[in-house]
Design an enzyme around this catalytic site. Structure first.
Site, mmCIF file in Angstrom:
data_model
loop_
_atom_site.group_PDB
_atom_site.id
_atom_site.type_symbol
_atom_site.label_atom_id
_atom_site.label_comp_id
_atom_site.label_asym_id
_atom_site.label_seq_id
_atom_site.Cartn_x
_atom_site.Cartn_y
_atom_site.Cartn_z
ATOM 1 N N SER A 18 22.197 -30.154 -6.819
ATOM 2 C CA SER A 18 23.140 -30.943 -7.608
ATOM 3 C C SER A 18 23.176 -32.416 -7.188
ATOM 4 O O SER A 18 23.305 -33.303 -8.039
ATOM 5 C CB SER A 18 24.550 -30.349 -7.495
ATOM 6 N N THR A 55 31.100 -24.273 -8.174
ATOM 7 C CA THR A 55 30.112 -23.199 -8.251
ATOM 8 C C THR A 55 30.667 -21.949 -7.574
ATOM 9 O O THR A 55 31.809 -21.949 -7.088
ATOM 10 C CB THR A 55 28.776 -23.643 -7.622
ATOM 11 N N LYS A 59 34.590 -20.457 -9.287
ATOM 12 C CA LYS A 59 34.753 -20.845 -10.688
ATOM 13 C C LYS A 59 36.008 -20.258 -11.326
ATOM 14 O O LYS A 59 36.551 -20.833 -12.284
ATOM 15 C CB LYS A 59 33.513 -20.443 -11.496
ATOM 16 N N TYR A 195 16.778 -20.883 -10.589
ATOM 17 C CA TYR A 195 15.872 -22.034 -10.693
ATOM 18 C C TYR A 195 15.050 -22.266 -9.430
ATOM 19 O O TYR A 195 14.234 -23.188 -9.380
ATOM 20 C CB TYR A 195 16.652 -23.309 -11.060
ATOM 21 N N GLY A 216 16.300 -21.562 -14.751
ATOM 22 C CA GLY A 216 17.618 -22.143 -14.959
ATOM 23 C C GLY A 216 17.743 -23.626 -14.677
ATOM 24 O O GLY A 216 18.846 -24.179 -14.818
#
Length: 416
Positions: A18, A55, A59, A195, A216
């Site tokens: 991120s 995350t 969440k 991912y 992803g």
């Protein structure tokens, strides 16, 4: 920007991508924020929060701590974006935007299709909402212990789109797949929210079956860009998704070199490392380190099967890493399992050099061998492994430059 807090809120974030995504979008203040559950209320009460992504496993946990929750996020049952405005915490779920972007980029059509979703967690809720929004004909959610589970998977063999929302196959536990796609005779597309690696075992099977598919990472990028728009209340050019995605593909994917013994893989690999600033990993060198003896000694004392076992271990270890130049031995293609290990995070280049110029010294299988016959025997194997063939009859610098040009073009193309 630096006076306010921007970042990803979670519990264990060491493998997150991120920060580079948001930095590429212009948010240099974005950082990773690891908290224990009891720390959430105190942290979210801070007045200097600018914007947060959330995350797993938080969440859902953060929802009672937010003042205003977007209706779509409330329907999904989780949030992944929080912004403080006028003293209040506003929450959204941009994952659905990212999910639909991923499907569209891969050419996976959800409208009118039966969608089979593997997993029942928060990401599954997002996938379900996205499938409904896209007009899916039917949605089946497969969990380990629910009414639709892996024991009753045959009831959904007519599934047309398969979506994995579980962590099965995710780094570092690569190589596993949640299902065998051959069980879905009508399958027309596969999406995997994992991912890392880029190609899970599930996606490698989808590729082999010729199905449109995606990992992803496009979802991760698109949801982050949507979050940035909410952070600063401004629109971002949609082209930024592709630009940042291409940038991350280049950083994450390995360049893997295969080819006949003596074709110049080590020399080209060194030139490629120098050109790109990447670490070059020579699997033969790693094998020698682990065995404590030379490759000729391994062959002489332990035999070729022992060498191949060490080779596969090295391929598994480094093939799961990111951003490397991986130099393989000439016979790595003899074991079909090595393909998935190298391809999961890599683009594979076969170096080709004239047979009569191949040296044999220090290469146990080349000494006294008919190299032309060996090349003919291995050519179908190299063809099976490679993404592209590179002529290496010129200089190593020329070959390295050709590989880098192709690698950058492939990253820009977003091919899966």
């Amino acid at each position: 920007m630096s006076e306010r807090i921007y970042g990803l809120l979670g519990r264990t974030l060491c493998h997150s991508w991120s920060v580079p995504i948001h930095a590429a979008a212009g948010n240099g203040a974005y950082r990773l924020i690891e908290l224990e559950p009891h720390e959430l209320p105190g942290f979210l009460s801070r007045p200097d929060i600018g914007g947060l992504n959330v995350t797993i496993p938080y969440k859902r946990d953060v929802m009672p701590l937010c003042d205003v929750i977007d209706p779509a996020a409330r329907e999904i049952g989780s949030v992944n974006t929080i912004v403080r405005r006028d003293g209040k915490l506003y929450a959204w779920n941009t994952d659905i935007t990212g999910f639909l972007y991923m499907a569209d980029l891969a050419g996976v059509e959800l409208k009118g299709r039966k969608v089979v979703i593997l997993g029942g967690g928060g990401t599954s809720l997002t996938a379900q909402a996205a499938a409904r929004a896209a007009g899916a004909r039917e949605i089946a959610v497969i969990t380990r212990s629910g009414p639709s589970n892996y024991e009753t998977l045959s009831h959904h063999a007519d599934g047309e789109i398969v979506i994995n929302t579980t962590p099965v196959g995710m780094y570092p536990n690569t190589g596993a797949a949640p299902v065998n796609l051959e069980r879905f005779s009508a399958c027309q597309g596969v999406l995997d929210v994992v991912y890392n690696p880029r190609r899970t075992a599930l996606l490698l099977q989808a590729e082999a079956l010729g199905l449109p598919c995606s990992d992803g990472l496009p979802m991760l990028v698109a949801q982050a860009i949507a979050a940035e728009e909410l952070f600063f209340n401004q629109r971002i050019d949609p082209a930024e998704n592709r630009r940042i995605l291409a940038l991350l593909r280049q950083r994450m994917e390995n360049m893997v070199l295969i080819g006949m013994p003596g074709c110049g893989k080590s020399t080209v690999g060194g030139a490629l490392a120098k050109l790109t600033g990447r670490e070059a990993v020579d699997l033969d060198v790693e094998i020698v380190k682990s065995a404590g003896k030379s490759i000729p000694a391994i062959f002489a004392e332990d035999g070729e099967p022992a060498f191949r076992a060490l080779e596969q271990t090295a391929a598994a270890r480094f093939g799961a890493e990111s951003g490397k130049v991986i130099i393989c031995g000439g016979g790595i293609v003899k074991d079909a399992e090595n393909y998935g290990l190298l391809r999961q995070n890599g683009r594979i280049y076969q170096l080709d050099r004239a047979i009569e110029t191949l040296p044999t010294a220090g290469r146990p299988l080349s000494q006294g061998a008919d190299l032309a016959a060996m090349a003919a025997e291995r050519e179908p194997l190299y063809r099976r492994f490679r993404d592209i063939r590179i002529d290496n009859n010129g200089s190593a610098a020329e070959s390295a430059a050709a590989i880098w040009r192709d690698f950058c073009a492939d990253s820009d193309s977003q091919r899966t």
